[in-house]
Design a protein around this motif. Structure first.
Motif, PDB file in Angstrom:
ATOM      1  N   THR A  64      64.447  44.286  58.515  1.00 17.21           N
ATOM      2  CA  THR A  64      63.478  45.280  59.000  1.00 17.21           C
ATOM      3  C   THR A  64      62.215  44.652  59.482  1.00 17.21           C
ATOM      4  O   THR A  64      61.790  44.753  60.563  1.00 17.21           O
ATOM      5  N   ARG A  65      61.770  43.630  58.816  1.00 21.34           N
ATOM      6  CA  ARG A  65      60.480  42.760  58.952  1.00 21.34           C
ATOM      7  C   ARG A  65      60.653  42.224  60.386  1.00 21.34           C
ATOM      8  O   ARG A  65      59.890  42.432  61.365  1.00 21.34           O
ATOM      9  N   LYS A  68      60.790  44.616  63.360  1.00 20.20           N
ATOM     10  CA  LYS A  68      59.360  45.426  63.609  1.00 20.20           C
ATOM     11  C   LYS A  68      58.725  44.225  64.867  1.00 20.20           C
ATOM     12  O   LYS A  68      57.927  44.580  65.557  1.00 20.20           O
ATOM     13  N   ARG A  69      58.958  42.868  64.354  1.00 20.08           N
ATOM     14  CA  ARG A  69      58.723  41.810  65.030  1.00 20.08           C
ATOM     15  C   ARG A  69      58.863  42.109  66.569  1.00 20.08           C
ATOM     16  O   ARG A  69      58.203  41.729  67.566  1.00 20.08           O
ATOM     17  N   THR A  71      60.178  44.550  68.070  1.00 21.69           N
ATOM     18  CA  THR A  71      59.431  45.836  68.574  1.00 21.69           C
ATOM     19  C   THR A  71      58.156  45.626  69.064  1.00 21.69           C
ATOM     20  O   THR A  71      57.914  45.924  70.308  1.00 21.69           O
ATOM     21  N   LYS A  72      57.491  44.791  68.234  1.00 24.87           N
ATOM     22  CA  LYS A  72      56.050  44.427  68.848  1.00 24.87           C
ATOM     23  C   LYS A  72      56.141  43.742  69.948  1.00 24.87           C
ATOM     24  O   LYS A  72      55.205  43.761  71.029  1.00 24.87           O
TER      25      LYS A  72
END
Length: 118
Positions: A64-65, A68-69, A71-72
């Protein structure tokens, strides 16, 4: 007969001149919004994350982490494209972000935390 030869010569010359002046197709027209290397790296990194989940090398929290990276990075890429051109500085920043994300994926996949493979 000489007139037919003269007309044919003029026609060939005019046709050849018109052909020579035709604009050549661009070899590789550079699209200022194109980011093929960035796109390919994103795809590769997403595959690495998916493979880590499948093998159990990544926990759900780690995945998940990392997602998110990614996605950023996608958000930053879209922001860079928003003004109509991705500059060298923006490409450099995106490349730096991807380098860090790649290192994070490697680190998380090779740490001691694992989940049972499905």
């Amino acid at each position: 007969m000489k007139i037919h030869t003269l007309i044919a010569a003029i026609a060939l010359t005019a046709g050849g001149a018109a052909f020579a002046q035709a604009p050549a197709a661009p070899v590789a027209a550079k699209d200022p919004l194109a980011t093929p290397r960035i796109d390919q790296r994103q795809a590769n990194q997403e595959k690495r994350i998916d493979q880590g989940i499948a093998s159990g090398a990544l926990t759900n929290k780690e995945a998940t982490r990392l997602d998110k990276r990614e996605t950023k990075i996608e958000s930053d890429k879209l922001a860079a494209k928003s003004d109509g051109k991705v500059t060298k500085a923006e490409r450099r920043k995106l490349n730096h972000e991807q380098n860090r994300a790649s290192a994070a994926i490697k680190h998380q996949k090779h740490d001691a935390q694992t989940t049972a493979a499905k």
